[in-house]
Write an enzyme that holds these catalytic residues in place. Structure first.
Site, PDB file in Angstrom:
ATOM      1  N   GLN A  11     -31.514  82.183  25.495  1.00  0.00           N
ATOM      2  CA  GLN A  11     -32.860  81.754  25.843  1.00  0.00           C
ATOM      3  C   GLN A  11     -32.955  80.242  25.966  1.00  0.00           C
ATOM      4  O   GLN A  11     -32.338  79.520  25.205  1.00  0.00           O
ATOM      5  CB  GLN A  11     -33.812  82.248  24.754  1.00  0.00           C
ATOM      6  CG  GLN A  11     -35.069  82.834  25.320  1.00  0.00           C
ATOM      7  CD  GLN A  11     -35.774  83.720  24.319  1.00  0.00           C
ATOM      8  OE1 GLN A  11     -35.239  84.719  23.897  1.00  0.00           O
ATOM      9  NE2 GLN A  11     -36.978  83.359  23.955  1.00  0.00           N
ATOM     10  N   SER A  91     -26.524  83.743  21.180  1.00  0.00           N
ATOM     11  CA  SER A  91     -27.692  84.545  20.820  1.00  0.00           C
ATOM     12  C   SER A  91     -27.867  85.711  21.796  1.00  0.00           C
ATOM     13  O   SER A  91     -27.016  86.593  21.862  1.00  0.00           O
ATOM     14  CB  SER A  91     -28.933  83.645  20.758  1.00  0.00           C
ATOM     15  OG  SER A  91     -30.041  84.370  20.264  1.00  0.00           O
ATOM     16  N   LEU A  92     -28.936  85.701  22.575  1.00  0.00           N
ATOM     17  CA  LEU A  92     -29.143  86.742  23.588  1.00  0.00           C
ATOM     18  C   LEU A  92     -27.899  86.919  24.465  1.00  0.00           C
ATOM     19  O   LEU A  92     -27.560  88.030  24.880  1.00  0.00           O
ATOM     20  CB  LEU A  92     -30.338  86.358  24.469  1.00  0.00           C
ATOM     21  CG  LEU A  92     -30.365  87.092  25.818  1.00  0.00           C
ATOM     22  CD1 LEU A  92     -30.853  88.498  25.632  1.00  0.00           C
ATOM     23  CD2 LEU A  92     -31.159  86.341  26.836  1.00  0.00           C
ATOM     24  N   ARG A 116     -35.712  93.978  21.993  1.00  0.00           N
ATOM     25  CA  ARG A 116     -35.401  92.886  21.057  1.00  0.00           C
ATOM     26  C   ARG A 116     -36.416  91.756  21.211  1.00  0.00           C
ATOM     27  O   ARG A 116     -36.921  91.203  20.228  1.00  0.00           O
ATOM     28  CB  ARG A 116     -33.973  92.385  21.336  1.00  0.00           C
ATOM     29  CG  ARG A 116     -33.475  91.218  20.463  1.00  0.00           C
ATOM     30  CD  ARG A 116     -32.054  90.854  20.914  1.00  0.00           C
ATOM     31  NE  ARG A 116     -31.424  89.791  20.127  1.00  0.00           N
ATOM     32  CZ  ARG A 116     -31.421  88.502  20.476  1.00  0.00           C
ATOM     33  NH1 ARG A 116     -32.052  88.103  21.568  1.00  0.00           N
ATOM     34  NH2 ARG A 116     -30.789  87.612  19.724  1.00  0.00           N
ATOM     35  N   HIS A 201     -33.651  83.585  14.530  1.00  0.00           N
ATOM     36  CA  HIS A 201     -32.447  83.426  13.698  1.00  0.00           C
ATOM     37  C   HIS A 201     -32.755  82.879  12.307  1.00  0.00           C
ATOM     38  O   HIS A 201     -32.029  82.045  11.785  1.00  0.00           O
ATOM     39  CB  HIS A 201     -31.398  82.555  14.420  1.00  0.00           C
ATOM     40  CG  HIS A 201     -30.929  83.181  15.703  1.00  0.00           C
ATOM     41  ND1 HIS A 201     -30.142  84.315  15.725  1.00  0.00           N
ATOM     42  CD2 HIS A 201     -31.166  82.865  16.992  1.00  0.00           C
ATOM     43  CE1 HIS A 201     -29.926  84.658  16.988  1.00  0.00           C
ATOM     44  NE2 HIS A 201     -30.547  83.802  17.771  1.00  0.00           N
ATOM     45  N   GLN A 250     -27.518  89.465  13.523  1.00  0.00           N
ATOM     46  CA  GLN A 250     -27.662  88.273  14.367  1.00  0.00           C
ATOM     47  C   GLN A 250     -29.116  87.790  14.436  1.00  0.00           C
ATOM     48  O   GLN A 250     -29.384  86.600  14.526  1.00  0.00           O
ATOM     49  CB  GLN A 250     -27.135  88.604  15.772  1.00  0.00           C
ATOM     50  CG  GLN A 250     -26.961  87.403  16.680  1.00  0.00           C
ATOM     51  CD  GLN A 250     -27.454  87.707  18.084  1.00  0.00           C
ATOM     52  OE1 GLN A 250     -28.548  88.209  18.275  1.00  0.00           O
ATOM     53  NE2 GLN A 250     -26.623  87.391  19.058  1.00  0.00           N
TER      54      GLN A 250
END
Length: 312
Positions: A11, A91-92, A116, A201, A250
């Site tokens: 992102q 991440s993503l 998500r 996170h 995560q």
């Protein structure tokens, strides 16, 4: 010839119009955008190509949009016959890496990241959480300051360890604000509040992690064809069940990007190919190791240049 890692952005890399060139010029790539629209039941591709930007920035749109665009570029790269030794994503971006490694189907991945995004959006009411980039601070000193602030003022944790001198913190508004104010005390050059919709996170995302765990339990996972470097551990994973477990962790754990890149370098990776919009990871990797070759694939022209360079 050294080894190759394919890496995928997360992102923040999105922009209106991303992927439009491949959509128009490549049938295989265009199929991903159409499939995303069909799976999600709304015209995501229209939002990607035409905006508006503030709609695209909503996390539950951004996540499937980035995954779709990265996979569209990936399919063109795969056609050229270039195979990576490893895959990783920020991440993503880890979901794009898992599609690349054959762990999840694109259909399952795009559905999952949409969920998500929704879970993350709903986990913490708007205006209660925030994030900030801490520039120039030592990692251990920042970890100590986060612990102190968390116990005295409000929860704040390290969320992204991106590269030397760039760490993102995440937590309550008060906790993050305290880091902004006290950053100089630990040698930070600047602390910049980020425009994000939630404290990603961090442990505040626990409700999202629980809902994601339930959603992932019905998704089919295969063992990875190539090792994927997990954000949570900065270590390679190939076993389907372990990958599923780490994806849940995560959501509430820091993204160990710098550690992941260092692990790949130690295995003899000398070429990183960033697949997807922007060039955020390219910048981070160069800050971690100037000598690594980093190629971006975020347009038809850059794709051709990367293929030429890799075939070299």
């Amino acid at each position: 010839m050294g080894k190759i890692a394919f890496v995928f952005p997360g992102q923040g890399a999105q922009s209106v119009g991303m992927g439009a060139d491949v959509y128009e010029q490549h049938a295989g790539a265009a199929a991903y955008f159409r499939e995303a629209d069909e799976v999600l039941g709304y015209p995501l591709s229209e939002l990607i190509f035409q905006g508006p930007e503030d709609e695209l920035k909503l996390t539950y749109h951004t996540q499937p949009a980035l995954l779709t665009t990265s996979c569209a570029y990936l399919t063109m790269l795969a056609e050229s016959g270039i195979q990576p030794d490893y895959a990783a994503g920020h991440s993503l971006g880890e979901y794009s890496a898992l599609v690349c490694a054959g762990v999840m189907s694109f259909r399952d991945a795009v559905r999952t990241v949409r969920q998500r995004g929704e879970f993350m959006d709903q986990a913490v009411p708007a205006g209660q959480g925030s994030m900030a980039a801490v520039l120039g601070a030592e990692r251990d000193a920042l970890a100590e300051l986060c612990a102190k602030v968390s116990s005295e003022i409000g929860a704040v944790e390290m969320a992204n360890v991106n590269c030397p001198g760039q760490i993102v913190v995440s937590g309550t508004i008060r906790g993050v604000q305290a880091i902004v104010e006290k950053g100089k005390e630990i040698g930070a050059k600047r602390v910049i509040p980020l425009e994000v919709s939630g404290p990603f996170h961090s442990s505040l995302m626990k409700p999202a992690a629980e809902r994601l765990q339930a959603a992932l339990s019905s998704v089919e996972f295969s063992d990875a064809r190539i090792p994927v470097i997990a954000n949570v551990t900065a270590q390679p994973v190939t076993a389907a069940d372990e990958i599923r477990r780490l994806l849940v962790e995560q959501v509430v754990s820091p993204v160990l990007w710098e550690d992941s890149v260092r692990w790949l370098l130690a295995q003899g990776v000398d070429t990183f190919v960033e697949i997807g919009p922007g060039a955020v990871l390219t910048g981070l990797i160069r800050k971690i190791d100037r000598s690594a070759t980093v190629l971006t694939v975020n347009s038809i022209d850059s794709l051709r240049a990367a293929v030429e360079s890799l075939r070299g």
